[in-house]
Design a protein around this motif. Structure first.
Motif, short mmCIF file in Angstrom:
data_model
loop_
_atom_site.label_atom_id
_atom_site.label_comp_id
_atom_site.label_asym_id
_atom_site.label_seq_id
_atom_site.Cartn_x
_atom_site.Cartn_y
_atom_site.Cartn_z
N LEU A 121 66.64 -17.57 -25.37
CA LEU A 121 67.71 -16.76 -25.84
C LEU A 121 68.91 -17.91 -26.10
CD1 LEU A 121 69.48 -14.19 -26.55
CD2 LEU A 121 70.37 -14.36 -24.09
N GLY B 73 65.41 -13.45 -1.95
CA GLY B 73 65.63 -13.63 -3.56
C GLY B 73 64.76 -12.86 -4.31
N LEU C 244 71.09 -25.96 -4.36
CA LEU C 244 71.09 -24.38 -4.03
C LEU C 244 72.61 -24.09 -4.12
CD1 LEU C 244 68.95 -25.15 -1.01
CD2 LEU C 244 67.97 -24.02 -2.97
N GLY D 114 64.23 -15.97 2.45
CA GLY D 114 62.96 -15.51 1.59
C GLY D 114 62.98 -14.28 1.11
N LEU E 107 70.27 -8.51 -13.69
CA LEU E 107 69.55 -8.38 -12.40
C LEU E 107 69.03 -9.57 -11.91
CD1 LEU E 107 66.43 -5.94 -12.94
CD2 LEU E 107 68.00 -6.66 -14.59
N GLY F 144 61.97 -10.12 -14.73
CA GLY F 144 61.65 -9.83 -15.94
C GLY F 144 60.11 -9.16 -16.12
N ARG G 88 60.41 -18.60 -26.76
CA ARG G 88 61.52 -18.04 -27.44
C ARG G 88 62.78 -17.93 -26.35
NH1 ARG G 88 58.72 -17.58 -31.24
NH2 ARG G 88 58.51 -15.98 -32.65
N ARG H 20 59.73 -20.12 -21.81
CA ARG H 20 58.76 -21.14 -21.62
C ARG H 20 57.66 -20.62 -22.50
NH1 ARG H 20 59.03 -20.87 -15.13
NH2 ARG H 20 61.07 -21.96 -15.08
C1 LIG Z 1 63.27 -23.49 -2.84
C2 LIG Z 1 63.25 -21.93 -3.15
C3 LIG Z 1 62.34 -21.05 -2.40
C4 LIG Z 1 62.34 -19.88 -2.64
N1 LIG Z 1 61.67 -18.94 -1.57
C5 LIG Z 1 61.74 -17.60 -1.83
C6 LIG Z 1 60.90 -16.90 -1.14
O1 LIG Z 1 60.33 -17.31 -0.18
N2 LIG Z 1 61.08 -15.32 -1.04
C7 LIG Z 1 61.79 -14.96 -1.99
O2 LIG Z 1 61.87 -13.65 -2.08
N3 LIG Z 1 62.68 -15.58 -2.91
C8 LIG Z 1 62.68 -16.85 -2.84
N4 LIG Z 1 63.31 -17.70 -3.66
C9 LIG Z 1 64.22 -16.98 -4.62
C10 LIG Z 1 63.31 -16.68 -5.91
O3 LIG Z 1 62.84 -17.77 -6.18
C11 LIG Z 1 64.30 -16.05 -6.92
O4 LIG Z 1 65.06 -15.13 -6.42
C12 LIG Z 1 63.41 -15.28 -7.89
O5 LIG Z 1 62.60 -16.43 -8.58
C13 LIG Z 1 64.19 -14.59 -8.97
O6 LIG Z 1 63.72 -14.13 -10.05
P1 LIG Z 1 64.15 -13.78 -11.40
O7 LIG Z 1 63.33 -13.16 -12.21
O8 LIG Z 1 65.43 -13.38 -11.22
O9 LIG Z 1 64.55 -15.27 -11.99
P2 LIG Z 1 63.49 -16.40 -12.32
O10 LIG Z 1 62.16 -16.37 -11.42
O11 LIG Z 1 64.29 -17.88 -12.08
O12 LIG Z 1 63.04 -16.19 -13.63
C14 LIG Z 1 63.72 -16.48 -14.87
C15 LIG Z 1 62.96 -16.49 -16.22
O13 LIG Z 1 63.78 -16.33 -17.24
C16 LIG Z 1 63.41 -17.66 -18.15
N5 LIG Z 1 64.63 -17.93 -18.86
C17 LIG Z 1 65.68 -18.72 -18.49
N6 LIG Z 1 66.54 -18.78 -19.49
C18 LIG Z 1 65.99 -18.08 -20.65
C19 LIG Z 1 66.42 -17.94 -21.88
N7 LIG Z 1 67.60 -18.54 -22.21
N8 LIG Z 1 65.78 -17.26 -22.52
C20 LIG Z 1 64.66 -16.60 -22.30
N9 LIG Z 1 64.34 -16.69 -21.04
C21 LIG Z 1 64.84 -17.60 -20.20
C22 LIG Z 1 62.77 -18.48 -17.08
O14 LIG Z 1 61.84 -19.39 -18.02
C23 LIG Z 1 62.21 -17.51 -16.10
O15 LIG Z 1 60.95 -17.25 -16.66
C24 LIG Z 1 63.14 -19.03 -3.48
C25 LIG Z 1 64.19 -19.97 -4.36
C26 LIG Z 1 64.05 -21.26 -4.15
C27 LIG Z 1 65.00 -22.16 -5.05
#
Ligand SMILES: Cc1cc2nc3c(=O)[nH]c(=O)nc-3n(C[C@H](O)[C@H](O)[C@H](O)COP(=O)(O)OP(=O)(O)OC[C@H]3O[C@@H](n4cnc5c(N)ncnc54)[C@H](O)[C@@H]3O)c2cc1C
Length: 458
Positions: free
Chosen positions: A134, A320, A289, A318, A306, A18, A132, A38
């Motif tokens: 959603l 995601g 997971l 590694g 996305l 985001g 805030r 958060r």
């Molecule tokens: C144990 C572990 C190890 C990992 N190691 C790696 C790695 O080494 N390399 C790698 O590339 N990836 C790794 N990943 C994957 C990576 O963490 C995710 O793919 C990445 O965080 C995705 O980003 P995102 O922004 O889509 O989601 P997120 O990082 O989960 O962000 C989502 C955001 O949305 C917010 N949110 C949630 N619900 C709401 C709502 N209703 N309203 C408003 N805001 C909301 C959350 O608070 C958060 O800030 C790992 C994952 C895990 C679990």
């Protein structure tokens, strides 16, 4: 994007995807508002949730370069040259990921990275609203309802971009309007994080420039370095007892004494490194997971998903976050190229969905490789041959890990070529104990027949 369309966008989630997407789109002239559940991590500290640190690779770095955030991120990152494999009772061995230090990955702190990207988004002109979360979307009235700090707020929107992670509320709201074909495949294994603190002299306790792995068949520990000289250790194992094996699982290893017994038996060399093992094991939660698959990522031009909201994956490649960052660049590009948001979202989905599926599948496969194969003699011989063939057929035989990690070719192409290459490697080393008996002429012929020279899109 034509100037006739709406220029205002609402992003849900200021996590990794985001905040980066907000930066890229605000820089392209969009009015971007971001709603994050958060609090502001710059004011109240970063509230974790998922892993403490992550491996950043070329796909993610490329996206950070597009936002001019790579310099700040790399300043706080620790280079990892390869896997340091710790066999039970044996000496650790480094298996390099690439040919030299131009082919490495980086360990970054999730909290620091998120703050860097939030700052970049604000500097680019995006407006961020913290606290805030959603709750619901009224697609007819074009309003969203968010809650936080004990209040409920309603905001108008023109288009919603869902970056709210694996448990996405936007996804649930979209699914209430149209079936997205959602399937969640639980791995059945979970994880728990522990810590290796700095040594007495303030330095790292083990080799800092490596991703450490303690492979134990169907379970394992890994450790990634942090720039404050600590390591985050992650134990991956089954959540519940599995039929057909006596392996430990999180149901039966619950107390401090259970944890000590497990580590004394299976990870004895880590015991002096993790002084708070018992405390951390009991205090820290078990994460679960899963792989999330959807048939549709968008609702016309009204909303698109996305990152993890569209395609959460298990973490064993590694990738995601790297994939989520690649999504951001791709979506911003599609929005520039197409005259309507509906066409842009459709093009984004068509481009990215097969690639997300490919890396999801490769991530599942890599769990087996990490926990079981990295100290298997047949696998090590195949790896040795892989390196020889890389030198013998540069640009044509590129190791699987390199295609995923150091290149930006589509994940689906990396998977297709990896499958061909694996067959060649397995076939050429079958029954051999060294590379001496390899039929080089036959291998060369197969490579030239099946693998065209590879062009990186970089
Ligand atoms: C144990 C572990 C190890 C990992 N190691 C790696 C790695 O080494 N390399 C790698 O590339 N990836 C790794 N990943 C994957 C990576 O963490 C995710 O793919 C990445 O965080 C995705 O980003 P995102 O922004 O889509 O989601 P997120 O990082 O989960 O962000 C989502 C955001 O949305 C917010 N949110 C949630 N619900 C709401 C709502 N209703 N309203 C408003 N805001 C909301 C959350 O608070 C958060 O800030 C790992 C994952 C895990 C679990």
């Amino acid at each position: 994007m034509s100037n006739a369309g709406p220029k205002s966008l609402t992003i849900i989630g200021a996590g990794l995807a985001g905040a980066l997407l907000a930066t890229l789109l605000a820089r392209r002239g969009w009015q971007v508002e971001v709603f994050e559940r958060r609090g502001d991590p710059r004011l109240q500290g970063y509230a974790g949730g998922r892993s403490i640190n992550l491996a950043l690779a070329e796909r993610g770095l490329h996206a950070l370069r597009a936002a001019d955030a790579h310099g700040a991120v790399l300043e706080q990152a620790v280079m990892m040259r390869g896997r340091m494999v710790h066999p039970l009772g044996g000496e650790p061995q480094l298996q390099r990921y690439g040919r030299d230090d131009s082919e490495v990955i980086w360990s970054v702190s999730r909290g620091e990275l998120n703050i860097t990207l939030i700052n970049a988004a604000e500097a680019a002109g995006a407006t961020l609203h913290f606290d805030r979360g959603l709750d619901s979307v009224d697609f007819d009235a074009r309003t969203i309802t968010c809650s936080g700090s004990g209040e409920i707020h309603t905001h108008p929107f023109t288009t919603l971009l869902g970056c709210d992670g694996a448990g996405s509320t936007l996804r649930a709201q979209m699914a209430a309007r149209r079936d997205l074909g959602e399937r969640t495949e639980w791995l059945g294994h979970g994880y728990k994080e522990l810590e290796i603190p700095p040594a007495a002299d303030g330095g790292f306790r083990i080799e800092p420039n490596a991703l450490h792995i303690w492979p134990r068949g169907r379970y394992m520990c890994i450790a990634l370095p942090n720039d404050e000289r600590t390591f985050t250790v992650t134990l991956f194992m089954a959540l519940h007892a599995e039929s057909g094996n006596d392996d430990p699982d999180f149901d039966s290893v619950t107390t401090a004494a259970d944890a000590r017994a497990l580590f004394e038996r299976d990870f004895p060399d880590t015991l002096p490194l993790i002084p708070e093992l018992e405390h951390d094991f009991v205090a820290n939660p078990v994460g679960s997971l899963a792989t999330l698959r959807l048939d549709r990522w968008h609702l016309g031009g009204d909303a698109v998903l996305l990152g993890d909201a569209a395609h959460a994956m298990v973490p064993f490649h590694g990738q995601g976050m790297n994939c989520a960052f690649e999504d951001c660049v791709a979506l911003a590009g599609c929005m520039e190229e197409h005259d309507s948001l509906e066409a842009a979202f459709a093009a984004f989905e068509a481009d990215r969905k097969p690639n997300a599926t490919a890396i999801q599948d490769m991530a599942l496969e890599n769990y087996i490789e990490m926990r079981d194969l990295v100290d298997d003699p047949d696998f090590l011989l195949q790896q040795a041959l892989e390196r020889k063939l890389q030198a013998r057929h540069p640009g044509r035989f590129v190791p699987h890990y390199s295609m995923v990690t150091f290149m930006r070719i589509p994940y689906a192409l990396a998977l297709e070529r990896s499958n061909i290459q694996r067959e060649i490697l397995v076939g050429a080393t079958r029954g051999l104990e060294s590379l001496d008996g390899v039929d080089w002429a036959a291998v060369d012929t197969e490579i030239e027949r099946q693998l065209a020279p590879l062009m990186d899109g970089a």
